[in-house]
Design a protein around this motif. Structure first.
Motif, PDB file in Angstrom:
ATOM      1  N   ILE A   1     -24.074  32.120  25.237  1.00 32.32           N
ATOM      2  CA  ILE A   1     -24.784  33.381  25.494  1.00 32.32           C
ATOM      3  C   ILE A   1     -25.986  33.118  26.395  1.00 32.32           C
ATOM      4  N   VAL A   2     -26.740  32.085  26.079  1.00 28.41           N
ATOM      5  CA  VAL A   2     -27.919  31.721  26.869  1.00 28.41           C
ATOM      6  C   VAL A   2     -27.518  31.464  28.318  1.00 28.41           C
ATOM      7  N   GLU A   3     -26.424  30.735  28.500  1.00 27.57           N
ATOM      8  CA  GLU A   3     -25.969  30.384  29.849  1.00 27.57           C
ATOM      9  C   GLU A   3     -25.540  31.612  30.642  1.00 27.57           C
ATOM     10  N   GLU A   4     -24.949  32.570  29.965  1.00 26.64           N
ATOM     11  CA  GLU A   4     -24.566  33.816  30.640  1.00 26.64           C
ATOM     12  C   GLU A   4     -25.785  34.704  30.885  1.00 26.64           C
ATOM     13  N   GLU A   5     -26.792  34.565  30.051  1.00 25.11           N
ATOM     14  CA  GLU A   5     -27.993  35.399  30.179  1.00 25.11           C
ATOM     15  C   GLU A   5     -28.817  35.011  31.398  1.00 25.11           C
ATOM     16  N   THR A   6     -28.898  33.711  31.677  1.00 22.98           N
ATOM     17  CA  THR A   6     -29.712  33.275  32.817  1.00 22.98           C
ATOM     18  C   THR A   6     -29.067  32.097  33.527  1.00 22.98           C
ATOM     19  N   ALA A   7     -29.050  32.184  34.832  1.00 24.88           N
ATOM     20  CA  ALA A   7     -28.562  31.076  35.656  1.00 24.88           C
ATOM     21  C   ALA A   7     -29.685  30.077  35.927  1.00 24.88           C
ATOM     22  N   LYS A   8     -30.880  30.401  35.494  1.00 25.28           N
ATOM     23  CA  LYS A   8     -32.051  29.553  35.727  1.00 25.28           C
ATOM     24  C   LYS A   8     -32.167  28.528  34.602  1.00 25.28           C
ATOM     25  N   ALA A   9     -31.816  27.285  34.899  1.00 24.93           N
ATOM     26  CA  ALA A   9     -31.816  26.231  33.882  1.00 24.93           C
ATOM     27  C   ALA A   9     -33.194  26.055  33.245  1.00 24.93           C
ATOM     28  N   ASP A  10     -34.257  26.238  34.018  1.00 21.76           N
ATOM     29  CA  ASP A  10     -35.597  26.046  33.473  1.00 21.76           C
ATOM     30  C   ASP A  10     -36.008  27.166  32.517  1.00 21.76           C
ATOM     31  N   GLU A  11     -35.275  28.266  32.513  1.00 17.77           N
ATOM     32  CA  GLU A  11     -35.575  29.386  31.631  1.00 17.77           C
ATOM     33  C   GLU A  11     -34.732  29.349  30.351  1.00 17.77           C
ATOM     34  N   ARG A  12     -33.680  28.555  30.338  1.00 20.32           N
ATOM     35  CA  ARG A  12     -32.755  28.549  29.193  1.00 20.32           C
ATOM     36  C   ARG A  12     -33.405  28.179  27.867  1.00 20.32           C
ATOM     37  N   PRO A  13     -34.306  27.192  27.813  1.00 15.64           N
ATOM     38  CA  PRO A  13     -34.936  26.917  26.520  1.00 15.64           C
ATOM     39  C   PRO A  13     -35.727  28.108  25.973  1.00 15.64           C
ATOM     40  N   THR A  14     -36.390  28.855  26.844  1.00 12.30           N
ATOM     41  CA  THR A  14     -37.151  30.033  26.411  1.00 12.30           C
ATOM     42  C   THR A  14     -36.213  31.107  25.889  1.00 12.30           C
TER      43      THR A  14
ATOM     44  N   ILE B   1     -26.632  23.355  25.658  1.00 13.58           N
ATOM     45  CA  ILE B   1     -26.601  23.060  24.217  1.00 13.58           C
ATOM     46  C   ILE B   1     -27.896  22.358  23.825  1.00 13.58           C
ATOM     47  N   ASP B   2     -28.320  21.379  24.628  1.00 13.50           N
ATOM     48  CA  ASP B   2     -29.584  20.698  24.349  1.00 13.50           C
ATOM     49  C   ASP B   2     -30.770  21.658  24.456  1.00 13.50           C
ATOM     50  N   ALA B   3     -30.706  22.629  25.357  1.00 12.59           N
ATOM     51  CA  ALA B   3     -31.780  23.629  25.467  1.00 12.59           C
ATOM     52  C   ALA B   3     -31.901  24.424  24.171  1.00 12.59           C
ATOM     53  N   VAL B   4     -30.777  24.722  23.538  1.00 12.42           N
ATOM     54  CA  VAL B   4     -30.813  25.414  22.242  1.00 12.42           C
ATOM     55  C   VAL B   4     -31.395  24.486  21.182  1.00 12.42           C
ATOM     56  N   LEU B   5     -30.906  23.253  21.146  1.00 16.00           N
ATOM     57  CA  LEU B   5     -31.346  22.302  20.120  1.00 16.00           C
ATOM     58  C   LEU B   5     -32.834  21.959  20.237  1.00 16.00           C
ATOM     59  N   GLU B   6     -33.367  22.002  21.443  1.00 16.77           N
ATOM     60  CA  GLU B   6     -34.759  21.598  21.680  1.00 16.77           C
ATOM     61  C   GLU B   6     -35.639  22.754  22.156  1.00 16.77           C
ATOM     62  N   ALA B   7     -35.230  23.963  21.879  1.00 21.33           N
ATOM     63  CA  ALA B   7     -35.965  25.141  22.354  1.00 21.33           C
ATOM     64  C   ALA B   7     -37.408  25.117  21.858  1.00 21.33           C
ATOM     65  N   PRO B   8     -38.378  25.269  22.774  1.00 18.20           N
ATOM     66  CA  PRO B   8     -39.790  25.226  22.373  1.00 18.20           C
ATOM     67  C   PRO B   8     -40.189  26.473  21.589  1.00 18.20           C
ATOM     68  N   LEU B   9     -41.101  26.291  20.664  1.00 18.28           N
ATOM     69  CA  LEU B   9     -41.558  27.414  19.845  1.00 18.28           C
ATOM     70  C   LEU B   9     -42.343  28.413  20.690  1.00 18.28           C
ATOM     71  N   HIS B  10     -42.075  29.695  20.463  1.00 17.45           N
ATOM     72  CA  HIS B  10     -42.844  30.814  21.019  1.00 17.45           C
ATOM     73  C   HIS B  10     -42.532  32.026  20.161  1.00 17.45           C
ATOM     74  N   ASN B  11     -43.178  33.137  20.407  1.00 15.99           N
ATOM     75  CA  ASN B  11     -42.977  34.321  19.572  1.00 15.99           C
ATOM     76  C   ASN B  11     -42.246  35.458  20.296  1.00 15.99           C
ATOM     77  N   TYR B  12     -41.598  35.179  21.400  1.00 20.65           N
ATOM     78  CA  TYR B  12     -40.870  36.230  22.127  1.00 20.65           C
ATOM     79  C   TYR B  12     -39.646  36.691  21.335  1.00 20.65           C
ATOM     80  N   ILE B  13     -39.428  38.000  21.347  1.00 21.30           N
ATOM     81  CA  ILE B  13     -38.205  38.550  20.763  1.00 21.30           C
ATOM     82  C   ILE B  13     -37.532  39.551  21.705  1.00 21.30           C
ATOM     83  N   TYR B  14     -38.146  39.789  22.853  1.00 18.26           N
ATOM     84  CA  TYR B  14     -37.581  40.708  23.844  1.00 18.26           C
ATOM     85  C   TYR B  14     -37.582  40.054  25.223  1.00 18.26           C
ATOM     86  N   MET B  15     -36.597  40.427  26.021  1.00 24.84           N
ATOM     87  CA  MET B  15     -36.583  40.005  27.421  1.00 24.84           C
ATOM     88  C   MET B  15     -35.885  41.065  28.242  1.00 24.84           C
TER      89      MET B  15
END
Length: 188
Positions: A60-73, A138-152
């Motif tokens: 889902i993350v990969e389909e949501e954004t083609a920007k690799a640097d944005e995937r962890p967020t 997959i690693d972006a999901v496993l290592e996703a940095p903490l933040h409080n966003y719930i909307y994009m």
């Protein structure tokens, strides 16, 4: 069967014309098992997820954004939603549910599509991946940095990036700007 794509990793596999389909599948499963080492399995467990669930979210993350640097967020945003028991409301799952990969704008009609993949109607993850995700996602999901966003919402500059928000009023303002730009460009 719906989790079948989670069993494979995109990669280059050495295969010979004499190899059976079974042997190729074995090689692909060996590669998957090698990737899902103890550290990654433990990280998935720490998130309360199985490797197949992590692969589903990564798809889902990969389909949501083609920007690799944005995937962890983006990954953490969806993890935040799951933790809160919110609907994922992921447009890529709706696109998948409609069977129309050419959709450029998700409308109310699309949001009503009856499918277990429609995350606007069903809580939690869909029954399986919507694509075979890259190991970096997959690693972006496993290592996703903490933040409080719930909307994009996609940025109105069409850069491929998103505007993120922790509250609904900010999200509504972001969405209005994007929808205005869609209308200006005649994207229906």
């Amino acid at each position: 069967r719906q989790q079948f794509p989670a069993a494979f990793m995109p990669d280059t596999y050495e295969a010979y014309w004499t190899d059976s389909g079974e042997r190729l599948a074995e090689r692909m499963l060996e590669a998957r098992n090698s990737f899902w080492d103890e550290r990654r399995r433990q990280r998935a467990a720490d998130l309360g997820m199985t490797p197949a669930e992590v692969a589903t979210l990564a798809s889902i993350v990969e389909e949501e954004t083609a920007k690799a640097d944005e995937r962890p967020t983006v990954a953490r945003l969806y993890l935040n939603r799951l933790k809160r028991g919110m609907l994922l409301q992921a447009d890529p799952t709706v696109k998948f549910a409609t069977g129309d990969p050419t959709l450029r704008r998700i409308t109310r009609r699309h949001l009503a599509v009856q499918s277990p993949y429609n995350t606007y109607l069903h809580h939690g993850l869909p029954p399986g991946p919507i694509r075979i995700p890259d190991r970096r996602t997959i690693d972006a999901v496993l290592e996703a940095p903490l933040h409080n966003y719930i909307y994009m919402c996609a940025r109105e500059d069409f850069s491929g990036y998103h505007n993120f928000a922790a509250d609904y009023p900010t999200h509504q303002a972001n969405a209005r700007r994007y929808q205005k730009e869609l209308d200006r460009r005649g994207i229906r």
